[in-house]
Motif scaffolding. Structure first.
Motif, PDB file in Angstrom:
ATOM      1  N   ILE A 237       0.931  -1.155  -0.056  1.00  0.00           N
ATOM      2  CA  ILE A 237       0.005  -0.036  -0.101  1.00  0.00           C
ATOM      3  C   ILE A 237       0.759   1.329  -0.168  1.00  0.00           C
ATOM      4  CG2 ILE A 237      -1.720   1.412   1.456  1.00  0.00           C
ATOM      5  CD1 ILE A 237      -2.745  -1.490   2.272  1.00  0.00           C
ATOM      6  N   ASN A 238       1.914   1.319   0.865  1.00  0.00           N
ATOM      7  CA  ASN A 238       2.895   2.346   0.899  1.00  0.00           C
ATOM      8  C   ASN A 238       3.679   2.454  -0.398  1.00  0.00           C
ATOM      9  OD1 ASN A 238       4.365   4.521   2.119  1.00  0.00           O
ATOM     10  ND2 ASN A 238       5.969   3.078   2.890  1.00  0.00           N
ATOM     11  N   ARG A 239       3.847   1.599  -1.156  1.00  0.00           N
ATOM     12  CA  ARG A 239       4.683   1.737  -2.362  1.00  0.00           C
ATOM     13  C   ARG A 239       3.616   2.083  -3.610  1.00  0.00           C
ATOM     14  NH1 ARG A 239       5.808  -3.467  -3.009  1.00  0.00           N
ATOM     15  NH2 ARG A 239       4.178  -3.985  -4.428  1.00  0.00           N
ATOM     16  N   GLU A 240       2.390   1.679  -3.630  1.00  0.00           N
ATOM     17  CA  GLU A 240       1.514   2.064  -4.465  1.00  0.00           C
ATOM     18  C   GLU A 240       1.206   3.438  -4.237  1.00  0.00           C
ATOM     19  OE1 GLU A 240      -1.482  -0.663  -3.987  1.00  0.00           O
ATOM     20  OE2 GLU A 240      -0.309  -2.548  -4.695  1.00  0.00           O
ATOM     21  N   HIS A 242       2.819   6.100  -3.347  1.00  0.00           N
ATOM     22  CA  HIS A 242       3.928   6.921  -3.548  1.00  0.00           C
ATOM     23  C   HIS A 242       4.137   6.511  -5.250  1.00  0.00           C
ATOM     24  CE1 HIS A 242       4.318   7.223   0.805  1.00  0.00           C
ATOM     25  NE2 HIS A 242       4.714   8.429   0.430  1.00  0.00           N
ATOM     26  N   GLY A 243       3.757   5.556  -5.846  1.00  0.00           N
ATOM     27  CA  GLY A 243       3.676   5.244  -7.146  1.00  0.00           C
ATOM     28  C   GLY A 243       5.191   4.566  -7.675  1.00  0.00           C
ATOM     29  N   ALA A 250      12.790   0.383  -1.594  1.00  0.00           N
ATOM     30  CA  ALA A 250      13.503   0.317  -0.430  1.00  0.00           C
ATOM     31  C   ALA A 250      14.381   1.783  -0.241  1.00  0.00           C
ATOM     32  CB  ALA A 250      14.103  -0.941  -0.320  1.00  0.00           C
ATOM     33  N   SER A 251      15.071   2.060  -1.304  1.00  0.00           N
ATOM     34  CA  SER A 251      15.612   3.380  -1.363  1.00  0.00           C
ATOM     35  C   SER A 251      15.198   4.631  -1.480  1.00  0.00           C
ATOM     36  CB  SER A 251      17.233   3.147  -2.413  1.00  0.00           C
ATOM     37  OG  SER A 251      16.303   2.870  -3.743  1.00  0.00           O
ATOM     38  N   ASP A 252      14.268   4.508  -1.857  1.00  0.00           N
ATOM     39  CA  ASP A 252      13.176   5.816  -2.057  1.00  0.00           C
ATOM     40  C   ASP A 252      13.037   6.701  -0.864  1.00  0.00           C
ATOM     41  OD1 ASP A 252      11.615   7.877  -3.266  1.00  0.00           O
ATOM     42  OD2 ASP A 252      11.485   6.868  -5.169  1.00  0.00           O
ATOM     43  N   THR A 253      13.604   7.897  -0.765  1.00  0.00           N
ATOM     44  CA  THR A 253      13.199   8.643   0.227  1.00  0.00           C
ATOM     45  C   THR A 253      12.164   9.548   0.382  1.00  0.00           C
ATOM     46  OG1 THR A 253      14.717  10.439  -0.315  1.00  0.00           O
ATOM     47  CG2 THR A 253      15.771   8.727   0.909  1.00  0.00           C
ATOM     48  N   ARG A 254      11.435   9.472  -0.669  1.00  0.00           N
ATOM     49  CA  ARG A 254      10.006  10.361  -0.640  1.00  0.00           C
ATOM     50  C   ARG A 254       9.048   9.645   0.052  1.00  0.00           C
ATOM     51  NH1 ARG A 254       9.521  10.621  -7.096  1.00  0.00           N
ATOM     52  NH2 ARG A 254      10.311   8.608  -6.697  1.00  0.00           N
ATOM     53  N   ARG A 255       9.042   8.293   0.238  1.00  0.00           N
ATOM     54  CA  ARG A 255       8.014   7.637   0.886  1.00  0.00           C
ATOM     55  C   ARG A 255       8.002   7.655   2.435  1.00  0.00           C
ATOM     56  NH1 ARG A 255       9.865   2.854   3.030  1.00  0.00           N
ATOM     57  NH2 ARG A 255      11.827   2.052   2.518  1.00  0.00           N
TER      58      ARG A 255
END
Length: 301
Positions: A237-240, A242-243, A250-255
């Motif tokens: 859900i968190n991944r979706e 934030h697209g 795992a490495s995307d700091t925007r989420r």
């Protein structure tokens, strides 16, 4: 590559903790057993030896115990805080007036055994999830007065620190949500109150609350008492939301950072970490850690 430096602890904090422990132990009349059996001119050399394998933590506090009793006592460090030692390994050597050595012994060992136990236990948790990106983190469930040094020991063992107190980060829990009127309202109120350097975390106990929290944009969402299946769904859900693609998530700091908590022990932490959460908080690393067996062995009178 950045080298991760070992944690440090304030000498001022060490002084206060150890002085209070010595006052507690020596009481009103001092070490009457030692005064009654050891003549003032006697000297002694002793080794602080590990009886079992573990991670050492607390040497600065042990040293302070001897120094505060008698500044002339020599404390020689043979390993460093954060080192892993084998059974029988000499950790430090102390020499000087025998009365001073014996009077400081218990306080020095109490700190060293307890903190080394915390570091060793934290290392066991960290080892269970070393193949994942998750990190084990301690909580505010610590022995009164020892929070800072216990958290120091957790870091020496390879764990991470959660907030140190009620004043350094906002953690909105179920009771805050109930009184504030909802997840989003609580987060919005916290953001309006907090300074720009203060992180905001919210605890949720279901995926509907998580979705509400995501729209309110906290820094961290704490997933409370969710099993591995629900945790995997929460990560998705968190991944979706934030697209993001699975390979870059795992490495995307925007989420939003996800933290799992509840029913965490050495038997469950691996499965929790493998769901993709970022942090796993548990009181076990501080409140359930056994002491590391360390003894002080007199060598020469």
């Amino acid at each position: 590559m950045i080298t991760r430096l070992r944690p440090q602890i304030s000498p001022l904090m060490i002084e206060d903790l150890v002085r209070n422990a010595l006052l507690e132990d020596l009481g009103r009349a001092g070490d009457i057993t030692t005064y009654a059996t050891i003549s003032p001119e006697k000297t002694a050399t002793a080794g602080l030896n590990s009886r079992e394998q573990g991670v050492v933590a607390g040497l600065p506090l042990a040293e302070a115990a001897f120094r505060l009793i008698d500044p002339s006592v020599r404390f020689e460090v043979l390993v460093a805080d954060g080192d892993t030692v084998a059974p029988g390994k000499a950790i430090a050597r102390v020499s000087g007036n025998a009365r001073s050595v014996l009077s400081a012994e218990r306080v020095a060992l109490n700190f060293l055994m307890h903190l080394s136990g915390v570091a060793t236990y934290a290392a066991r948790f960290a080892a269970e999830i070393a193949h994942t990106k998750a990190r084990v983190t301690c909580t505010r469930k610590t022995l009164p007065g020892l929070r800072a040094v216990e958290k120091y020991a957790v870091r020496l063992g390879g764990g991470s620190n959660h907030r140190f107190g009620l004043d350094d980060a906002i953690l909105i829990k179920d009771n805050h949500i109930a009184v504030a009127g909802g997840v989003a309202l609580a987060i919005e109120a916290a953001r309006a109150y907090a300074g720009h350097l203060v992180k905001i975390e919210v605890e949720v106990d279901g995926l509907d609350q998580m979705r509400e929290a995501l729209h309110a944009r906290p820094d961290v969402i704490l997933l409370d008492n969710m099993g591995p299946d629900l945790l995997r769904e929460a990560v998705a859900i968190n991944r979706e939301h934030h697209g993001l693609q699975a390979e870059t998530y795992a490495s995307d700091t925007r989420r939003v950072v996800l933290e799992a908590s509840g029913n965490v022990n050495l038997q469950t932490i691996r499965a929790i970490a493998e769901t993709g959460v970022d942090y796993i908080s548990t009181s076990k690393v501080t409140m359930a850690a056994p002491t590391l067996d360390i003894g002080l062995d007199i060598a020469v009178f």
